[in-house]
Write an enzyme that holds these catalytic residues in place. Structure first.
Site, PDB file in Angstrom:
ATOM      1  CG  ASP A 122      30.599  23.894  97.077  1.00  0.00           C
ATOM      2  OD1 ASP A 122      29.954  24.105  96.025  1.00  0.00           O
ATOM      3  OD2 ASP A 122      30.309  23.005  97.903  1.00  0.00           O
TER       4      ASP A 122
ATOM      5  CE  LYS B 153      27.838  24.820  99.322  1.00  0.00           C
ATOM      6  NZ  LYS B 153      27.177  23.676  99.987  1.00  0.00           N
TER       7      LYS B 153
ATOM      8  NE  ARG C  54      28.387  13.514  96.662  1.00  0.00           N
ATOM      9  CZ  ARG C  54      27.365  13.280  97.475  1.00  0.00           C
ATOM     10  NH1 ARG C  54      26.524  12.312  97.213  1.00  0.00           N
ATOM     11  NH2 ARG C  54      27.205  14.018  98.546  1.00  0.00           N
TER      12      ARG C  54
ATOM     13  CG  ASP D 104      34.054  22.590  99.687  1.00  0.00           C
ATOM     14  OD1 ASP D 104      34.096  21.763 100.611  1.00  0.00           O
ATOM     15  OD2 ASP D 104      33.305  22.480  98.698  1.00  0.00           O
TER      16      ASP D 104
ATOM     17  CD  GLU E 200      31.240  20.726  95.496  1.00  0.00           C
ATOM     18  OE1 GLU E 200      30.019  20.574  95.705  1.00  0.00           O
ATOM     19  OE2 GLU E 200      32.053  20.969  96.401  1.00  0.00           O
TER      20      GLU E 200
HETATM   21  N1  BES Z   1      31.248  21.418 100.550  1.00  0.00           N
HETATM   22  C1  BES Z   1      29.951  20.920 100.792  1.00  0.00           C
HETATM   23  C2  BES Z   1      29.836  20.198 102.130  1.00  0.00           C
HETATM   24  C3  BES Z   1      29.933  21.053 103.377  1.00  0.00           C
HETATM   25  C4  BES Z   1      28.796  21.593 103.922  1.00  0.00           C
HETATM   26  C5  BES Z   1      31.138  21.247 103.999  1.00  0.00           C
HETATM   27  C6  BES Z   1      28.881  22.348 105.079  1.00  0.00           C
HETATM   28  C7  BES Z   1      31.221  21.998 105.154  1.00  0.00           C
HETATM   29  C8  BES Z   1      30.081  22.542 105.692  1.00  0.00           C
HETATM   30  C9  BES Z   1      29.555  19.923  99.711  1.00  0.00           C
HETATM   31  O1  BES Z   1      30.056  20.178  98.456  1.00  0.00           O
HETATM   32  C10 BES Z   1      28.065  19.964  99.604  1.00  0.00           C
HETATM   33  O2  BES Z   1      27.554  20.970  99.262  1.00  0.00           O
HETATM   34  N2  BES Z   1      27.419  18.847  99.911  1.00  0.00           N
HETATM   35  C11 BES Z   1      26.007  18.751  99.853  1.00  0.00           C
HETATM   36  C12 BES Z   1      25.644  17.413  99.270  1.00  0.00           C
HETATM   37  C13 BES Z   1      24.188  17.255  98.953  1.00  0.00           C
HETATM   38  C14 BES Z   1      23.796  18.218  97.854  1.00  0.00           C
HETATM   39  C15 BES Z   1      23.930  15.834  98.532  1.00  0.00           C
HETATM   40  C16 BES Z   1      25.453  18.904 101.263  1.00  0.00           C
HETATM   41  O3  BES Z   1      26.086  18.426 102.210  1.00  0.00           O
HETATM   42  O4  BES Z   1      24.420  19.554 101.402  1.00  0.00           O
HETATM   43 ZN    ZN Z   2      31.807  21.219  98.392  1.00  0.00          ZN
HETATM   44 MN    MN Z   3      28.846  21.484  97.358  1.00  0.00          MN
END
Ligand code: BES
Ligand code: ZN
Ligand code: MN
Length: 493
Positions: free
Chosen positions: A271, A278, A352, A289, A350
């Protein structure tokens, strides 16, 4: 590794190493006292010299001559009364690690007798899981030769209530199966994203079907996903050259026609965030992920290993989330398999987007319950840290079942609320709803998004973003929530 139920007292047990406990303050456990007598007071002499205090995690290895056991490993248990199953597991992990550094070919643990509330089945099961965890080695890819295998080949476990042999034996066997499942989960999660691709996950799922007659695997390709109108799932994989897969594993252990439990695991093998890229620090950890997916493969393996009497279907949407000229852009609108349209506010939300189509797909199995498992939100890590998994559900009873399973399995989760107010945050001016919103309550709004695809299903969502892996110097997969999932499934069998 051979695990067995041991019943012989330590002073008569022929073994490479007897593992006995010492309470903080110097109280010998029953087995330690028996050994002490046989060794003519050697342990009490050590205690008098102040060499051992019994602090939690403290270890002392003694070489023995003239006794049936060749070594004694004394393990500090901490303050009397503080020794619960969590401490028991930790003590076993450090003890097994210490034994593997010796030449002992076998060992027997007498630690369970120190537990305040013994339970033959769970104590034996947890011991098997702990031994498995202690012997686990990460699939490191190094140029130097691998370290030599430990000499340890057999491990004996005692339980406090010696009368419940059948329960203890079942605990050992199921614990071994859970350990095998968790080891698969850890291997898959620990592998780098250039090895563990969606195709690799699909291969591993096919491998499960080859190894167990009770498992059947089907892999759907991108053309199949297009035919199924999984526009949301497909929108995530747009930016990568790596083909996406929808992996479906069926474990048939229950009677024919029995409604299965569906496990749906997020399988984002890397991811990057996509166009909503990111930040570099910690981005390597986004190879984890796909731990939700890995825990589904691990649970299917554990179920097959223990011959669980239940039908389970594992569904894994697997893809990469990458930026490119073909990647989905913020503001794009996609149509999910359910027909509902989604405005992609943030391409980093992504998980969801792939899970919603997998949840819709799960309907065709008419499941008794659906549990999805996902490293879904950073907000979950903020809310619960790395200790507890979050559970959200449209069914309080199902959430309660999972919470209870987590408690029993020492793999805990916490029930979080999902109210109408949170749903409002996902409103969109251009589509049925958005995939992302402000940061407040982020773990809950992510669950609310998924809930829009679960009408009429008994559904729960496990956010394992905090519990799936450790960071820092111990970076690596924990194998969670396989113990929780297995306890939940065993409870339904
Ligand atoms: N895979 C990430 C969530 C994550 C973050 C897992 C840190 C483990 C450690 C997920 O896909 C993500 O990026 N979520 C975003 C959602 C936001 C953009 C609404 C997040 O948590 O920042
Ligand atoms: Zn993710
Ligand atoms: Mn993500």
């Amino acid at each position: 590794m051979r695990l067995f139920l041991a019943t012989t007292a330590p002073q008569r047990q022929k073994t490479g190493c007897a593992i006995v406990g010492l309470h903080e303050g110097g109280g010998l456990t029953t087995s330690a006292a028996a050994l002490d007598t046989a060794l003519k007071g050697r342990l009490t002499r050590l205690l008098k010299r102040g060499d051992l205090r019994g602090k939690s995690g403290e270890l002392r290895l003694l070489d023995i001559e003239g006794a049936p056991c060749e070594r004694v490993l004394i393990v500090g248990l901490g303050k009397p009364g503080s020794f619960g199953r969590k401490q028991y597991r930790k003590a076993l992990v450090v003890a097994v690690a210490a034994v593997t550094r010796t030449g002992a070919r076998d060992a027997v643990s007498y630690l369970a007798e120190a537990l305040a509330t013994p339970d033959a089945y769970y104590d034996a099961r947890l011991a098997a899981e702990a031994v498995g965890a202690a012997l686990y080695r990460v699939p490191a890819i190094r140029s130097t030769r691998k370290p030599p295998q430990p000499a340890l080949q057999a491990f004996g476990v005692t339980v406090a209530s010696g009368g419940q042999k059948a329960a203890a034996q079942r605990g050992l066997e199921q614990g071994l199966a859970i350990a095998a499942g968790a080891a698969l989960t850890r291997d898959l999660a620990n592998l780098p994203a250039n090895v563990c691709t969606p195709g690799y996950l699909a291969q591993q799922a096919r491998e499960l079907a080859r190894s167990y007659k009770s498992v059947r695997t089907q892999v759907l390709e991108e053309r199949d996903l297009k035919r199924l109108k999984m526009g949301s799932f497909l929108s995530v994989t747009n930016g990568t050259d790596e083909p996406a897969k929808l992996i479906v594993m069926r474990y048939n252990g229950g009677r024919a026609g029995q409604a299965p439990v569906a496990l749906v695991g997020k399988g984002v093998t890397f991811d990057s965030g996509g166009i909503s890229l990111k930040q570099p620090p910690g981005m390597d950890e986004m190879k984890f992920d796909m731990t939700g997916a890995a825990s589904v493969l691990g649970a299917i393996k554990a179920a097959a290993e223990m011959g669980l009497k239940l039908n389970v279907v594992g569904i894994v949407p697997a893809c990469e989330n990458m930026p490119s000229g073909r990647a989905t852009k913020p503001g794009d609108i996609v149509r999910s398999m359910s027909g509902q349209t989604i405005e992609v506010i943030n391409t980093d939300a992504e998980g969801r987007l792939i899970l919603c189509d997998a949840l819709t797909y799960a309907r065709r199995f008419k499941p008794a319950a659906v549990v999805d498992i996902a490293t879904l939100t950073g907000a979950c890590v903020i809310a619960l840290g790395g200790h507890l998994t979050a559970v959200m559900s449209n069914d309080d009873e199902l959430a309660g079942e999972l919470t209870a399973a987590g408690l029993r399995a020492e793999d805990r989760c916490w029930h979080m609320p999902m109210a109408e107010e949170y749903h409002e945050q996902l409103k969109s001016n251009f589509a049925d709803f958005a995939n992302a919103c402000g940061r407040d309550g982020g773990a809950i709004t992510a669950a609310c998004f998924l809930a829009k695809f679960t009408d009429g299903l008994r559904w729960a969502h496990l956010d394992i973003a905090g519990t799936a892996y450790l960071t820092g110097s111990h970076k690596g997969s924990t194998g969670r929530p396989v113990p929780l999932l297995m306890d939940f499934l065993i409870g339904r069998s």
